[in-house]
Design a protein around this motif. Structure first.
Motif, mmCIF file in Angstrom:
data_model
loop_
_atom_site.group_PDB
_atom_site.id
_atom_site.type_symbol
_atom_site.label_atom_id
_atom_site.label_comp_id
_atom_site.label_asym_id
_atom_site.label_seq_id
_atom_site.Cartn_x
_atom_site.Cartn_y
_atom_site.Cartn_z
ATOM 1 N N GLN A 1 6.906 -12.555 40.923
ATOM 2 C CA GLN A 1 7.380 -13.611 40.035
ATOM 3 C C GLN A 1 6.448 -14.806 39.896
ATOM 4 O OE1 GLN A 1 10.028 -13.035 38.369
ATOM 5 N NE2 GLN A 1 11.259 -11.571 39.535
ATOM 6 N N LEU A 2 5.757 -15.167 40.968
ATOM 7 C CA LEU A 2 5.139 -16.486 41.007
ATOM 8 C C LEU A 2 4.123 -16.720 39.893
ATOM 9 C CD1 LEU A 2 5.132 -19.138 42.586
ATOM 10 C CD2 LEU A 2 3.268 -18.227 43.975
ATOM 11 N N THR A 3 3.161 -15.819 39.731
ATOM 12 C CA THR A 3 2.103 -16.056 38.748
ATOM 13 C C THR A 3 2.627 -16.135 37.315
ATOM 14 O OG1 THR A 3 0.460 -15.023 40.183
ATOM 15 C CG2 THR A 3 -0.101 -15.224 37.859
ATOM 16 N N PRO A 4 3.381 -15.132 36.818
ATOM 17 C CA PRO A 4 3.853 -15.249 35.431
ATOM 18 C C PRO A 4 4.789 -16.428 35.213
ATOM 19 C CG PRO A 4 4.878 -13.364 36.528
ATOM 20 C CD PRO A 4 3.786 -13.837 37.422
ATOM 21 N N VAL A 5 5.609 -16.747 36.203
ATOM 22 C CA VAL A 5 6.558 -17.852 36.042
ATOM 23 C C VAL A 5 5.826 -19.191 35.977
ATOM 24 C CG1 VAL A 5 8.412 -19.138 37.168
ATOM 25 C CG2 VAL A 5 8.522 -16.646 37.053
ATOM 26 N N LEU A 6 4.903 -19.444 36.905
ATOM 27 C CA LEU A 6 4.193 -20.722 36.909
ATOM 28 C C LEU A 6 3.292 -20.870 35.690
ATOM 29 C CD1 LEU A 6 3.133 -21.504 40.596
ATOM 30 C CD2 LEU A 6 5.200 -22.128 39.368
ATOM 31 N N VAL A 7 2.584 -19.814 35.318
ATOM 32 C CA VAL A 7 1.680 -19.903 34.170
ATOM 33 C C VAL A 7 2.463 -20.140 32.886
ATOM 34 C CG1 VAL A 7 0.029 -18.621 32.747
ATOM 35 C CG2 VAL A 7 -0.159 -18.567 35.250
ATOM 36 N N SER A 8 3.573 -19.425 32.696
ATOM 37 C CA SER A 8 4.373 -19.630 31.479
ATOM 38 C C SER A 8 4.957 -21.036 31.436
ATOM 39 C CB SER A 8 5.492 -18.588 31.390
ATOM 40 O OG SER A 8 6.411 -18.718 32.468
ATOM 41 N N ALA A 9 5.347 -21.580 32.594
ATOM 42 C CA ALA A 9 5.851 -22.960 32.632
ATOM 43 C C ALA A 9 4.763 -23.941 32.229
ATOM 44 C CB ALA A 9 6.374 -23.288 34.035
ATOM 45 N N ALA A 10 3.539 -23.713 32.713
ATOM 46 C CA ALA A 10 2.428 -24.609 32.379
ATOM 47 C C ALA A 10 2.112 -24.557 30.879
ATOM 48 C CB ALA A 10 1.194 -24.242 33.192
ATOM 49 N N VAL A 11 2.089 -23.374 30.309
ATOM 50 C CA VAL A 11 1.828 -23.236 28.867
ATOM 51 C C VAL A 11 2.913 -23.969 28.067
ATOM 52 C CG1 VAL A 11 1.717 -21.604 26.941
ATOM 53 C CG2 VAL A 11 0.563 -21.073 29.105
ATOM 54 N N PHE A 12 4.160 -23.800 28.475
ATOM 55 C CA PHE A 12 5.270 -24.463 27.798
ATOM 56 C C PHE A 12 5.111 -25.979 27.841
ATOM 57 C CE2 PHE A 12 9.505 -26.427 27.996
ATOM 58 C CZ PHE A 12 10.047 -25.983 26.796
ATOM 59 N N VAL A 13 4.722 -26.507 28.992
ATOM 60 C CA VAL A 13 4.555 -27.958 29.136
ATOM 61 C C VAL A 13 3.444 -28.475 28.223
ATOM 62 C CG1 VAL A 13 3.812 -29.768 30.737
ATOM 63 C CG2 VAL A 13 5.524 -28.106 31.450
ATOM 64 N N VAL A 14 2.358 -27.720 28.095
ATOM 65 C CA VAL A 14 1.290 -28.120 27.172
ATOM 66 C C VAL A 14 1.847 -28.272 25.760
ATOM 67 C CG1 VAL A 14 -0.927 -27.482 26.145
ATOM 68 C CG2 VAL A 14 -0.505 -27.016 28.570
ATOM 69 N N LEU A 15 2.635 -27.300 25.318
ATOM 70 C CA LEU A 15 3.217 -27.339 23.968
ATOM 71 C C LEU A 15 4.170 -28.534 23.814
ATOM 72 C CD1 LEU A 15 3.957 -23.532 23.469
ATOM 73 C CD2 LEU A 15 2.028 -24.859 22.575
ATOM 74 N N VAL A 16 4.954 -28.815 24.854
ATOM 75 C CA VAL A 16 5.869 -29.966 24.802
ATOM 76 C C VAL A 16 5.082 -31.263 24.692
ATOM 77 C CG1 VAL A 16 7.563 -31.303 26.123
ATOM 78 C CG2 VAL A 16 7.745 -28.818 26.028
ATOM 79 N N TYR A 17 4.010 -31.395 25.463
ATOM 80 C CA TYR A 17 3.203 -32.613 25.424
ATOM 81 C C TYR A 17 2.586 -32.830 24.044
ATOM 82 C CZ TYR A 17 3.409 -33.458 30.484
ATOM 83 O OH TYR A 17 3.810 -33.747 31.764
ATOM 84 N N VAL A 18 2.073 -31.768 23.453
ATOM 85 C CA VAL A 18 1.486 -31.886 22.116
ATOM 86 C C VAL A 18 2.552 -32.325 21.111
ATOM 87 C CG1 VAL A 18 0.432 -30.596 20.218
ATOM 88 C CG2 VAL A 18 -0.366 -30.240 22.565
ATOM 89 N N LEU A 19 3.730 -31.707 21.198
ATOM 90 C CA LEU A 19 4.827 -32.049 20.295
ATOM 91 C C LEU A 19 5.246 -33.508 20.454
ATOM 92 C CD1 LEU A 19 6.988 -31.074 18.242
ATOM 93 C CD2 LEU A 19 8.413 -30.468 20.224
ATOM 94 N N VAL A 20 5.396 -33.957 21.697
ATOM 95 C CA VAL A 20 5.819 -35.339 21.949
ATOM 96 C C VAL A 20 4.734 -36.331 21.536
ATOM 97 C CG1 VAL A 20 6.440 -36.994 23.755
ATOM 98 C CG2 VAL A 20 7.420 -34.699 23.789
ATOM 99 N N ALA A 21 3.469 -35.989 21.810
ATOM 100 C CA ALA A 21 2.369 -36.884 21.432
ATOM 101 C C ALA A 21 2.357 -37.127 19.932
ATOM 102 C CB ALA A 21 1.035 -36.296 21.885
ATOM 103 N N LEU A 22 2.571 -36.081 19.154
ATOM 104 C CA LEU A 22 2.588 -36.221 17.695
ATOM 105 C C LEU A 22 3.883 -36.883 17.217
ATOM 106 C CD1 LEU A 22 1.093 -32.741 16.729
ATOM 107 C CD2 LEU A 22 -0.028 -34.968 16.492
ATOM 108 N N GLY A 23 5.017 -36.391 17.718
ATOM 109 C CA GLY A 23 6.303 -36.895 17.238
ATOM 110 C C GLY A 23 6.534 -38.354 17.576
ATOM 111 N N ALA A 24 6.246 -38.766 18.804
ATOM 112 C CA ALA A 24 6.467 -40.163 19.196
ATOM 113 C C ALA A 24 5.567 -41.098 18.411
ATOM 114 C CB ALA A 24 6.229 -40.315 20.699
ATOM 115 N N THR A 25 4.336 -40.662 18.140
ATOM 116 C CA THR A 25 3.416 -41.511 17.378
ATOM 117 C C THR A 25 3.892 -41.666 15.937
ATOM 118 O OG1 THR A 25 1.628 -40.673 18.764
ATOM 119 C CG2 THR A 25 0.991 -41.892 16.803
#
Length: 430
Positions: free
Chosen positions: A223-247
């Motif tokens: 579980q560890l590798t796919p779970v952690l990597v997918s969480a990290a990818v998801f967070v990148v997408l959230v950050y990009v979305l928030v950076a654009l939306g909040a601005t």
């Protein structure tokens, strides 16, 4: 229930959903609440790309951390990796550097807690400091009585926090207007994106805390590798979305000028007082949970390092609640004081440099020790090296004192640590 007993019962194991939520929450925790204004001040309209660049390094490092944890089957993170390679001296030095980084990160979270809650209450500078002190010392107290790792509560907080941030990002993007990306500030060339990326690694740390809980994860090999990597990818997408939306909602100049509470202002512009209340609650719970989990994990790490002779034995002490009380009190107190004394940009960038150095080291270890998919840690190192140099150059120009202090602490960890441990009779490795 003690850690040892928890490890013996399947019911105490963390399944993939909880690991994913805790990894994502560990990264999003409090970083995005204060990093957005810092990165926009540097990269302007390319801030979203800064999050992508830093995110690629974070994703590759997530892979390396998870792969190495499975390879060595240990719960000590980077400290454990180096010990298993018979590099005790390097492990000790890196552990001291990591503890410094986590202390700075806790300070950032307490700083964010104080500012977001004070803004909603209409408080002044004194109110901010009182709230930061309350958050820091209150969570030290919770940890000391054995409530340092409330997994179920953290999962709920993480889920709610992510939903609020995603909703803000989507709503902001619906008001798309590219002029808001540089409203009131000077546009930057694309060269500014890696400089901005260098300043925000504190927003991506947190996933590695899960490797300290390796022995409590259900089927980590699977579980560890796919779970952690997918969480990290998801967070990148959230950050990009928030950076654009909040601005889009607040405008670049407002985000930069009010960087301590940028997301509250964006939410207030979107939904008035209701938006402010929702964002304040999300920020308060997210930063408090991040302080709590980071303090708990750092205390455990410090006790483990002391037990292995790379910190003074004084730190390897547990109270009647089976909590490593001394490192928690020391780390939490220093972090809380930094939160009320330090400046936002200095704290964020100094912590980012610590984690960037650690990311490079862990990717190097993975490249050396693991024979499959070696291109992943190589990619992380190739991108991280110039970004790290840019961060050092930026700190030299804008905040030389924190950089020099961090360099002095690092030199002390490498050269002073063995001398101290020898004097204490612990025989620290050189």
């Amino acid at each position: 229930m003690t850690e040892e007993k928890a490890d013996q019962h399947p019911q105490g194991k963390l399944g993939p959903v909880r690991v994913w939520a805790l990894a994502a929450g560990g990264m999003v925790g409090g970083g995005i609440y204060i990093a957005l204004g810092v990165v926009i001040a540097v990269a302007a309209q390319w801030s979203w790309l800064s999050f992508v660049i830093a995110g690629i390094i974070a994703v590759t490092t997530t892979y390396s951390y998870a792969t190495l944890a499975n390879h060595f089957e240990g719960s000590g993170g980077a400290f454990d990796f180096l010990e298993n390679m018979d590099r005790e001296g390097a492990a000790g030095s890196l552990s001291w550097l990591l503890i410094i980084g986590y202390t700075l990160t806790i300070a950032v979270y307490a700083f964010a807690f104080g500012h977001y809650v004070s803004y909603a209450l209409g408080g002044d500078a004194l109110t901010i400091r009182i709230l930061a002190l309350a958050a820091g010392f209150g969570l030290i107290a919770l940890n000391l009585i054995g409530i340092g790792k409330m997994t179920a509560v953290e999962v709920v907080i993480v889920s709610a926090n992510l939903l609020v941030l995603i909703a803000l990002g989507i709503a902001g993007v619906c008001y798309w207007d590219t002029t808001e990306l540089v409203a009131g500030i000077s546009p930057r060339g694309i060269w500014a994106a890696p400089i901005g990326a260098a300043s925000i690694f504190v927003s991506y740390e947190g996933f590695q805390l899960l490797t300290y809980e390796y022995d409590k994860i259900k089927e980590p090999k699977k579980q560890l590798t796919p779970v952690l990597v997918s969480a990290a990818v998801f967070v990148v997408l959230v950050y990009v979305l928030v950076a654009l939306g909040a601005t889009m909602l607040a405008g670049a100049l407002t985000i930069v000028d009010e960087k301590q509470v940028a997301l509250s202002i964006a939410a207030e512009n979107l939904a008035g007082p209701a938006g402010l209340v929702i964002m304040t609650i999300a920020a308060a719970f997210a930063t408090a949970a991040a302080i709590n989990s980071t303090l708990y994990s750092t205390g455990k790490l410090a006790a483990r390092v002391a037990r292995d002779g790379e910190l003074p034995p004084w730190f390897d002490h547990r109270n009647r609640f089976d909590v490593p009380d001394r490192p928690i009190m020391v780390i939490g107190t220093i972090a809380t004081l930094l939160a009320i004394l330090g400046s936002l940009s200095s704290l964020v960038e100094a912590a980012s440099l610590v984690f960037l150095v650690t990311f490079v080291i862990v990717n190097f270890i993975c490249w050396r020790e693991v024979n499959h998919l070696r291109w992943i840690p190589i990619l992380g190192m190739i991108i991280a090296a110039p970004v790290g140099l840019l961060l050092v150059a930026r700190l030299l120009l804008t905040a030389p004192f924190p950089l020099l202090l961090l360099a002095a602490l690092s030199m002390f960890a490498v050269f002073g640590r063995p001398a101290i441990l020898r004097r204490l009779g612990e025989g620290g490795a050189t």
